[in-house]
Design a protein around this motif. Structure first.
Motif: not given
Length: 204
Positions: A112, A115-116, A118, A123-124
């Motif tokens: 996570d 992803r944060n 990006l 992100r998904n």
């Protein structure tokens, strides 16, 4: 070559070996074997089988005179020059994925957190470190919360600069940017510098 600069034949290690098998004291003429010459305007691909089989082909100019030679060594050097940029980019991506993947696996950072860093639309779509592109790593490593737990003994500013440069190089390379000279030392040096940082972190 004859007096007019036209090709007569060639002496190679192969022809010398054959000459000595036939005669313990061969003359240079006896050691000469057949050779072919190509027009300088010919397509190189058409002559690759000849260069592969004989090891060389002579090149003639517009006046039909021999002006040079292409050997298998020349082709190897040219192939190395053409492939080197792709190999450097590939190694950078491979090592980054392994290094960050291990950091996620051993719990130093979370997926996570990765992803944060990006852009929202990505992100998904990133469900694993393998989904990251080279261009996304500079955004990921900007996060202090992600960088600190990695405990890397690197100059963060220098690392991010060279990582960003490598990402730009990769984009220009893949999109055939005419302003990019992928064989120049100046263009490749930041990639080599980044790899010097990454290799000690990647024990695979």
């Amino acid at each position: 070559m004859d007096n007019d600069g036209r090709l007569v034949g060639a002496v190679s290690w192969e022809s010398v070996g054959k000459a000595y098998l036939a005669n313990p004291s061969p003359t240079l003429k006896q050691a000469m074997g057949p050779a072919r010459d190509a027009d300088g305007a010919d397509d190189l691909l058409d002559w690759l089988p000849e260069i592969r089989d004989r090891g060389f082909v002579f090149v003639r100019d517009a006046q039909k005179r021999v002006c040079g030679i292409i050997t298998t060594a020349d082709l190897t050097d040219q192939l190395d020059n053409q492939l080197r940029p792709f190999l450097l980019v590939s190694e950078i991506e491979r090592r980054l994925r392994r290094i960050v993947g291990r950091a996620v696996d051993d719990g130093r950072i979370g997926l996570d957190q990765v992803r944060n860093g990006l852009r929202p639309h990505r992100r998904n779509r990133v469900r694993d470190v393998e989904d990251l592109t080279l261009g996304e790593y500079p955004h990921v490593f900007k996060s202090e919360d992600l960088w600190t737990p990695l405990r890397w003994s690197l100059d963060r500013g220098q690392f991010l600069t060279q990582l960003h440069t490598a990402a730009q190089f990769r984009n220009n390379l893949m999109h055939l940017n005419p302003d990019l000279d992928p064989q120049s030392t100046q263009e490749l040096e930041p990639l080599r510098g980044l790899l010097e940082m990454l290799r000690p972190l990647d024990d695979s």
